[in-house]
Motif scaffolding. Structure first.
Motif, PDB file in Angstrom:
ATOM      1  N   ASN A 127     -68.181  31.472 -85.630  1.00  0.00           N
ATOM      2  CA  ASN A 127     -67.237  30.391 -85.390  1.00  0.00           C
ATOM      3  C   ASN A 127     -65.873  30.926 -84.989  1.00  0.00           C
ATOM      4  O   ASN A 127     -65.376  31.885 -85.590  1.00  0.00           O
ATOM      5  N   PRO A 128     -65.219  30.307 -84.005  1.00  0.00           N
ATOM      6  CA  PRO A 128     -63.847  30.688 -83.696  1.00  0.00           C
ATOM      7  C   PRO A 128     -62.930  30.387 -84.871  1.00  0.00           C
ATOM      8  O   PRO A 128     -61.998  31.113 -85.150  1.00  0.00           O
ATOM      9  N   VAL A 129     -63.184  29.279 -85.568  1.00  0.00           N
ATOM     10  CA  VAL A 129     -62.505  28.949 -86.814  1.00  0.00           C
ATOM     11  C   VAL A 129     -63.550  28.333 -87.728  1.00  0.00           C
ATOM     12  O   VAL A 129     -64.520  27.733 -87.273  1.00  0.00           O
ATOM     13  N   ASN A 130     -63.375  28.503 -89.027  1.00  0.00           N
ATOM     14  CA  ASN A 130     -64.325  27.919 -89.957  1.00  0.00           C
ATOM     15  C   ASN A 130     -64.111  26.419 -90.036  1.00  0.00           C
ATOM     16  O   ASN A 130     -62.991  25.930 -90.067  1.00  0.00           O
ATOM     17  N   PHE A 131     -65.202  25.682 -90.065  1.00  0.00           N
ATOM     18  CA  PHE A 131     -65.121  24.233 -90.180  1.00  0.00           C
ATOM     19  C   PHE A 131     -65.999  23.785 -91.342  1.00  0.00           C
ATOM     20  O   PHE A 131     -66.927  24.469 -91.750  1.00  0.00           O
ATOM     21  N   ASP A 132     -65.654  22.629 -91.848  1.00  0.00           N
ATOM     22  CA  ASP A 132     -66.422  22.045 -92.941  1.00  0.00           C
ATOM     23  C   ASP A 132     -67.676  21.394 -92.370  1.00  0.00           C
ATOM     24  O   ASP A 132     -67.749  21.097 -91.174  1.00  0.00           O
ATOM     25  N   SER A 133     -68.674  21.150 -93.205  1.00  0.00           N
ATOM     26  CA  SER A 133     -69.907  20.537 -92.742  1.00  0.00           C
ATOM     27  C   SER A 133     -70.600  19.832 -93.886  1.00  0.00           C
ATOM     28  O   SER A 133     -70.261  20.014 -95.061  1.00  0.00           O
ATOM     29  N   VAL A 134     -71.584  19.009 -93.546  1.00  0.00           N
ATOM     30  CA  VAL A 134     -72.411  18.359 -94.556  1.00  0.00           C
ATOM     31  C   VAL A 134     -73.100  19.409 -95.426  1.00  0.00           C
ATOM     32  O   VAL A 134     -73.225  19.248 -96.642  1.00  0.00           O
ATOM     33  N   PHE A 135     -73.533  20.487 -94.808  1.00  0.00           N
ATOM     34  CA  PHE A 135     -74.196  21.554 -95.567  1.00  0.00           C
ATOM     35  C   PHE A 135     -73.253  22.145 -96.611  1.00  0.00           C
ATOM     36  O   PHE A 135     -73.644  22.427 -97.743  1.00  0.00           O
ATOM     37  N   ASN A 136     -72.006  22.351 -96.218  1.00  0.00           N
ATOM     38  CA  ASN A 136     -71.035  22.943 -97.133  1.00  0.00           C
ATOM     39  C   ASN A 136     -70.712  22.007 -98.287  1.00  0.00           C
ATOM     40  O   ASN A 136     -70.272  22.457 -99.357  1.00  0.00           O
ATOM     41  N   ARG A 137     -70.892  20.700 -98.094  1.00  0.00           N
ATOM     42  CA  ARG A 137     -70.615  19.722 -99.144  1.00  0.00           C
ATOM     43  C   ARG A 137     -71.824  19.483-100.045  1.00  0.00           C
ATOM     44  O   ARG A 137     -71.702  18.810-101.072  1.00  0.00           O
ATOM     45  N   MET A 157     -73.966  29.636 -87.801  1.00  0.00           N
ATOM     46  CA  MET A 157     -72.715  28.887 -87.653  1.00  0.00           C
ATOM     47  C   MET A 157     -72.343  28.168 -88.938  1.00  0.00           C
ATOM     48  O   MET A 157     -71.166  27.996 -89.255  1.00  0.00           O
ATOM     49  N   PHE A 158     -73.347  27.719 -89.683  1.00  0.00           N
ATOM     50  CA  PHE A 158     -73.093  26.880 -90.852  1.00  0.00           C
ATOM     51  C   PHE A 158     -73.147  27.655 -92.162  1.00  0.00           C
ATOM     52  O   PHE A 158     -72.586  27.211 -93.158  1.00  0.00           O
ATOM     53  N   SER A 159     -73.800  28.803 -92.162  1.00  0.00           N
ATOM     54  CA  SER A 159     -73.781  29.626 -93.371  1.00  0.00           C
ATOM     55  C   SER A 159     -72.535  30.503 -93.420  1.00  0.00           C
ATOM     56  O   SER A 159     -71.992  30.779 -94.489  1.00  0.00           O
ATOM     57  N   THR A 160     -72.061  30.923 -92.226  1.00  0.00           N
ATOM     58  CA  THR A 160     -70.833  31.710 -92.162  1.00  0.00           C
ATOM     59  C   THR A 160     -69.628  30.811 -92.446  1.00  0.00           C
ATOM     60  O   THR A 160     -69.436  29.799 -91.787  1.00  0.00           O
ATOM     61  N   GLY A 161     -68.824  31.182 -93.412  1.00  0.00           N
ATOM     62  CA  GLY A 161     -67.645  30.392 -93.728  1.00  0.00           C
ATOM     63  C   GLY A 161     -67.873  29.325 -94.769  1.00  0.00           C
ATOM     64  O   GLY A 161     -66.920  28.733 -95.269  1.00  0.00           O
ATOM     65  N   ALA A 162     -69.149  29.054 -95.131  1.00  0.00           N
ATOM     66  CA  ALA A 162     -69.428  28.072 -96.176  1.00  0.00           C
ATOM     67  C   ALA A 162     -69.200  28.711 -97.544  1.00  0.00           C
ATOM     68  O   ALA A 162     -68.979  29.924 -97.660  1.00  0.00           O
ATOM     69  N   PRO A 211     -69.927  30.654-100.584  1.00  0.00           N
ATOM     70  CA  PRO A 211     -70.942  31.711-100.706  1.00  0.00           C
ATOM     71  C   PRO A 211     -72.163  31.253-101.496  1.00  0.00           C
ATOM     72  O   PRO A 211     -72.053  30.692-102.580  1.00  0.00           O
ATOM     73  N   GLY A 212     -73.338  31.488-100.920  1.00  0.00           N
ATOM     74  CA  GLY A 212     -74.589  31.157-101.576  1.00  0.00           C
ATOM     75  C   GLY A 212     -75.014  29.712-101.443  1.00  0.00           C
ATOM     76  O   GLY A 212     -76.118  29.357-101.886  1.00  0.00           O
ATOM     77  N   ARG A 213     -74.196  28.874-100.820  1.00  0.00           N
ATOM     78  CA  ARG A 213     -74.530  27.450-100.754  1.00  0.00           C
ATOM     79  C   ARG A 213     -75.475  27.127 -99.606  1.00  0.00           C
ATOM     80  O   ARG A 213     -76.337  26.250 -99.740  1.00  0.00           O
ATOM     81  N   VAL A 214     -75.330  27.793 -98.493  1.00  0.00           N
ATOM     82  CA  VAL A 214     -76.169  27.525 -97.324  1.00  0.00           C
ATOM     83  C   VAL A 214     -77.068  28.731 -97.090  1.00  0.00           C
ATOM     84  O   VAL A 214     -76.607  29.822 -96.786  1.00  0.00           O
ATOM     85  N   GLU A 215     -78.352  28.510 -97.237  1.00  0.00           N
ATOM     86  CA  GLU A 215     -79.344  29.576 -97.127  1.00  0.00           C
ATOM     87  C   GLU A 215     -80.093  29.396 -95.823  1.00  0.00           C
ATOM     88  O   GLU A 215     -80.632  28.317 -95.546  1.00  0.00           O
ATOM     89  N   ASP A 216     -80.102  30.427 -94.980  1.00  0.00           N
ATOM     90  CA  ASP A 216     -80.792  30.283 -93.701  1.00  0.00           C
ATOM     91  C   ASP A 216     -81.883  31.329 -93.532  1.00  0.00           C
ATOM     92  O   ASP A 216     -81.758  32.464 -93.984  1.00  0.00           O
ATOM     93  N   ALA A 217     -82.958  30.921 -92.903  1.00  0.00           N
ATOM     94  CA  ALA A 217     -84.073  31.806 -92.567  1.00  0.00           C
ATOM     95  C   ALA A 217     -84.293  31.690 -91.062  1.00  0.00           C
ATOM     96  O   ALA A 217     -84.563  30.597 -90.555  1.00  0.00           O
ATOM     97  N   THR A 218     -84.143  32.783 -90.350  1.00  0.00           N
ATOM     98  CA  THR A 218     -84.244  32.755 -88.887  1.00  0.00           C
ATOM     99  C   THR A 218     -85.275  33.771 -88.412  1.00  0.00           C
ATOM    100  O   THR A 218     -85.505  34.798 -89.050  1.00  0.00           O
ATOM    101  N   TYR A 219     -85.890  33.461 -87.277  1.00  0.00           N
ATOM    102  CA  TYR A 219     -86.765  34.444 -86.640  1.00  0.00           C
ATOM    103  C   TYR A 219     -85.891  35.408 -85.839  1.00  0.00           C
ATOM    104  O   TYR A 219     -84.689  35.178 -85.633  1.00  0.00           O
ATOM    105  N   GLY A 220     -86.464  36.478 -85.353  1.00  0.00           N
ATOM    106  CA  GLY A 220     -85.709  37.457 -84.583  1.00  0.00           C
ATOM    107  C   GLY A 220     -85.344  36.913 -83.213  1.00  0.00           C
ATOM    108  O   GLY A 220     -86.011  36.020 -82.676  1.00  0.00           O
TER     109      GLY A 220
END
Length: 1004
Positions: A137-147, A162-167, A169-178
């Motif tokens: 993110n260019p700047v951190n923003f709030d989100s439904v996930f963060n709330r 985008m949503f785990s970075t800046g949230a 810590p530990g609140r948004v858990e992401d699993a991504t493929y390569g």
């Protein structure tokens, strides 16, 4: 400033246009994110739902989600399969029986990053944020996930971080493929299968993991499934393809299965579900601009807290008046459309979360299964959150702006935010819930208009500053051309203490104003350019006066009238270029009007150059066809190979007929120079021709593999890259034995970009490249013949061919040599007739872009060609390849102008100085056309037009330096000729004339 040289002028041009290109983001698209905003939530004894599931079908168009199609997965021989049916029966059942649906309207740019930010954070990022990266993110923003109390997410590595970075810590858990999993040469449905498999595994693991089980049973949790397969499949196969329709079936089955798993796991019926998309997709498999196919996405909500469908027995239910859903067979179900940011407010309400700060979404009440009283209370909280954002932004603005003028809607105590909110609360307390809903709705609209007021507060000042800068640059470029290239730099600048003091004081005052207002650093850059340009123009006013006297001193009334007509024609041509950004077909008419152009110089001229004039007529007619062809192209291997065959044929014929061609172009009295064929040169040309043939073979192989979904073979990919890179490097081998024939140089450059126009094209672009090259060569020869007809020839000048072992050396050494040549009298001065050449160059430059594309094809581009080199999704490297293909014809245009400059004995950079001035007429026009309101199509196209026009100015400046390399060592043997007298004289050709004597005929 002191008189600047050619390279310094180019540096100024690039710096100015790069800085001012970003001005639209300061003027029109400022980041909406501010800190220090308090968050609000709807206080209820119990949230409408304990948990929320968000499905995002990336790149799913609204119409494709609901229309009926024959079963794409059944064999064509099955008659029953040909009967149209819904491809997403489960999602359709949610619409018909369990929930509420509508269209979610996105904003430009219709890309994945801003689309997901709007959906999940409720804010519309400024357009420039797309260029800062896709994952961070260019700047951190709030989100439904963060709330949320916790969010589990699965999907693409380009979106989830985008949503785990800046949230928290530990609140948004992401699993991504390569990242390499996003291979467009393979079946993209595996991306969605991967997501569904991971979600199944999570709930399966919970059966044996008590800790995970307990976490999954907490309140206010969110599950996010990002389904990228549709987007990838649509890019590769188009959204009407069998593969795309099959992917819709896969997504529907997966959503059904995951929904059943969740319902069975919890068994409480307190889960809310939202299915939508981040953006749509055009019929050409692209997105990015504001076309309705890109901005319309499906929205379906069902489950706990969501209203059931509202249906009618007869006629058409409300919401279908626009006709968009006429073939969805859902006319009896009420449709509720929303803005994309509204989805974030809906999800926050359903899960009982705080609205994300900086969210501008309005809670869509028709989706809520609750009473009017609760709807009124929820909407009043929504309004309070938006007005809190306005309050904070107003405080920050008033702290920095001199004499701040508040938004009239909240200007006094009677209309203050607190007073208006209190009125809404009182209306609710009095039981007038529908009235309270209307008041809260109007208050939200007022708050959004207030935010808009703050967003555009500096518009008048900034637009005036930028306009002064562009007009100043145009005046500066023309002044430089007149002073250095028309008068030979013989008129010194005239600066007085008063003028220096005035401009210095203006700059200090302007900078002080910006400092007091805590303006961004870019504002200072916007301010210095107009001061600098206008000071220089004023200092060289004597040069402008002398040029006017020289030009008009020998003009008769008829000459003045002709010059005025020519000026109108030039302005008309510029307007044609402006309108071509809206209607590329204009170039068809323009080229047809240019067919008889040589006849302006008399039938005797046509008869004496009938071959050239005939070729010009044929090439202009051929060029007129391209802008009638579709800008959005479908991959056609036959057209690709036909274009490649023509490029190959040019190379083979030139090698075979080189001796005859060089003899044919050998100088007579006023001819062009030539050399005898050379063995080493022919070998290098043979290598170039071989690379063209290899490009055809590897492209055919790549297209076959990609269309068969076999994956792009590594060997084919490597050969493609090697062919492309080597084809651009081999021309430098000609430095081992430089040739000074201009035709040889043009062929070398033409073949250098030939493989690129085979590997990176999908349709008729190769044919265009061939026709464009012939048109340019014909234009150069015609301009030279016209110059010979109307002007005395310059004396013979020897320019020994120099080596090109260092690619950086030619431009530098050529600049020094041109300065020396000017002192020796080897160059003539500019005349009015040269303005026509500059206009033709700009016309051909614009035509090189619009003959194979338009604004929409840039904003929404096809990735078919770049998949042959980069099959794995990588937006920046793929965009770089597309830009390379788009800009390659400009190099050919530049080389021809460089050769023409030498043929006409003009000083290097003289024509470019004029081109840089007139081209910003287009840029300034489009700057004022930029819009941030209206239809998304208008917004997207207005941004694209300005960026393209400004970018072309930057590229023109770069081409000037590039042309020096292209024409380095080319010689023109201009023999003696009788000197024209009287009105035919255009100044002494060797640059030593004291006075210019252009005729009215030459002015045209």
């Amino acid at each position: 400033m002191a008189r600047i040289g050619r390279l310094a002028f180019l540096a100024f041009a690039v710096a100015f246009h790069v800085v001012y290109m970003f001005s639209i983001f300061d003027v029109y698209f400022v980041s909406p994110i501010v800190g220090g905003i308090k968050a609000f939530r709807v206080d209820t004894p119990k949230a409408p739902a304990k948990r929320l599931v968000l499905y995002v079908g990336d790149g799913l168009r609204a119409d494709k989600a609901f229309q009926f199609f024959p079963n794409p997965s059944a064999p064509p021989s099955d008659p029953a399969a040909q009967e149209p049916r819904p491809l997403a029966p489960f999602l359709r059942s949610r619409v018909l029986e369990y929930g509420t649906f509508g269209i979610s309207h996105t904003r430009v740019p219709t890309e994945s990053r801003p689309g997901h930010v709007a959906l999940i954070a409720g804010l519309y990022e400024d357009v420039s944020s797309v260029t800062t990266g896709w994952k961070l993110n260019p700047v951190n923003f709030d989100s439904v996930f963060n709330r949320s109390s916790h969010t589990w997410s699965w999907g693409s590595p380009d979106i989830l971080p985008m949503f785990s970075t800046g949230a928290v810590p530990g609140r948004v858990e992401d699993a991504t493929y390569g990242a390499d999993f996003e291979d467009s040469s393979m079946d993209a449905m595996k991306l969605d299968i991967w997501v569904f498999d991971r979600v199944r595994q999570l709930f399966k693991d919970a059966e044996t993991d008590p800790e995970l089980n307990a976490r999954l049973r907490e309140d206010k949790i969110v599950f996010f499934l990002h389904l990228l397969g549709l987007d990838t499949t649509g890019h590769a196969n188009r959204p009407y393809s069998k593969e795309y329709l099959q992917n819709i079936q896969l997504v529907d089955n997966g959503v059904k299965e995951i929904t059943e798993i969740i319902e069975n796991f919890y068994g409480d019926g307190e889960t809310a579900y939202v299915f939508t998309a981040d953006h749509g997709m055009s019929d050409w498999g692209s997105h990015g601009d504001g076309h309705p196919d890109n901005t319309r996405t499906p929205l379906i909500a069902w489950g706990s807290g969501v209203a059931k469908p509202v249906t009618v027995r007869n006629g058409r239910a409300p919401g279908h008046d626009d006709g968009v859903s006429h073939d969805w067979h859902l006319d009896h179900v009420q449709r509720h459309d929303v803005a994309q940011a509204d989805v974030a407010a809906l999800m926050a309400y359903l899960a009982g979360l705080e609205f994300p700060v900086n969210s501008v979404g309005e809670l869509p009440l028709p989706y809520l299964a609750t009473t009017d009283k609760e709807k009124a209370r929820a909407l009043s909280v929504n309004a309070r959150a938006i007005l809190e954002m306005y309050r904070v932004k107003e405080e920050k603005k008033s702290e920095t702006v001199l004499r701040y003028a508040p938004y009239p809607g909240f200007a006094d105590s009677e209309y203050s935010i607190e007073h208006r909110l209190k009125l809404v609360e009182q209306t609710i307390e009095h039981g007038q819930h529908l009235q309270a809903i209307e008041e809260a709705h109007q208050l939200i609209k007022l708050g959004l208009r207030g935010l808009r007021y703050l967003q555009t507060y500096d518009w008048l000042f900034l637009r005036a500053l930028v306009t002064l800068g562009y007009v100043g640059w145009i005046a500066f470029a023309f002044t430089t051309a007149i002073d250095a290239h028309m008068l030979g730099g013989k008129v010194e600048a005239s600066r007085t203490t008063t003028s220096v003091t005035v401009f210095g004081s203006l700059l200090v005052a302007l900078y002080s104003f910006l400092f007091v207002q805590s303006s961004p650093i870019t504002y200072y850059a916007y301010a210095i350019f107009p001061i600098m340009f206008w000071e220089e123009v004023l200092a060289r006013r004597q040069a402008l006066v002398q040029a006017k006297n020289n030009v008009f001193s020998q003009f008769s009334s008829w000459d003045v009238a002709k010059a005025g007509l020519n000026l109108l024609a030039y302005v008309g041509m510029l307007e044609i270029m402006v309108q071509s950004y809206y209607h590329r077909e204009i170039y068809t008419l323009a080229y047809l009007l240019l067919v008889p152009w040589p006849a302006i110089y008399g039938m005797e001229f046509v008869r004496g150059n009938w071959t050239l004039c005939g070729t010009w007529a044929l090439t202009c007619t051929a060029m007129s066809i391209f802008t009638l062809l579709p800008a959005m192209k479908v991959e056609d291997p036959n057209l690709i190979l036909l274009g490649g065959l023509l490029i190959l044929l040019v190379g083979v014929l030139y090698i075979a007929l080189e001796k005859s061609l060089l003899v044919g172009s050998a100088p007579s009295k006023n001819g062009l120079s030539s050399n005898k064929p050379d063995g080493l040169s022919r070998v290098i040309l043979g290598v170039q021709v071989g690379l063209v043939a290899l490009a055809m073979i590897v492209t055919r192989s790549s297209v076959t593999a990609l269309q068969a979904k076999q994956g792009l073979p590594l060997g084919t990919q490597m050969v493609g890259w090697i062919t492309l890179v080597v084809s651009l490097l081999v021309p430098f081998l000609h430095a081992l034995n430089p040739r000074d024939d201009y035709l040889h140089r043009i062929v070398v450059i033409f073949l250098a970009f030939g493989p690129l126009f085979i590997i990176l094209t999908i349709s008729y672009e190769g044919l265009f490249y061939f026709v464009m090259a012939v048109t340019l060569l014909t234009w150069v020869r015609l301009e030279h013949r016209i110059h010979q007809r109307s002007s005395p020839l310059s004396s013979e000048a020897d320019h020994a061919p120099l080596k090109l072992s260092n690619p950086l050396e030619p431009a530098i050494s050529a600049a020094k040599e041109r300065e020396t040549a000017l002192d020796d009298g080897d160059y003539r001065l500019l005349a009015l007739s040269d303005a026509r050449i500059c206009l033709f160059f700009l016309f051909l430059l614009q035509s090189a872009f619009f003959s194979t594309g338009n604004i929409a094809s840039v904003s929404s581009f096809s990735l078919d060609a770049v998949y042959r080199l980069v099959p794995v999704f990588d937006p920046f490297s793929q965009a770089a390849l597309l830009m390379l293909k788009m800009l390659a014809p400009f190099a050919l245009v530049s080389a021809n102008l460089g050769i023409l400059t030498k043929q006409l004995k003009l000083r290097g950079g003289s024509l470019f100085a004029i081109v840089m001035g007139i081209s910003d007429y287009l840029t300034l026009r489009f700057f004022w056309e930029v819009r941030d309101e209206g239809s998304w199509l208008d917004i997207g196209e207005s941004i694209s037009m300005f960026v393209i026009a400004s970018g072309l100015c930057i590229f023109v400046a770069s081409l000037e330096a590039l042309s020096e390399t292209f024409v380095r060592g080319v010689k023109f043997d201009n023999g003696k000729a009788p000197v024209a007298t009287g009105a035919q004289a255009n100044g002494r050709p060797n640059g030593s004339a004291k006075k210019l004597q252009p005729s009215a005929g030459q002015a045209g």
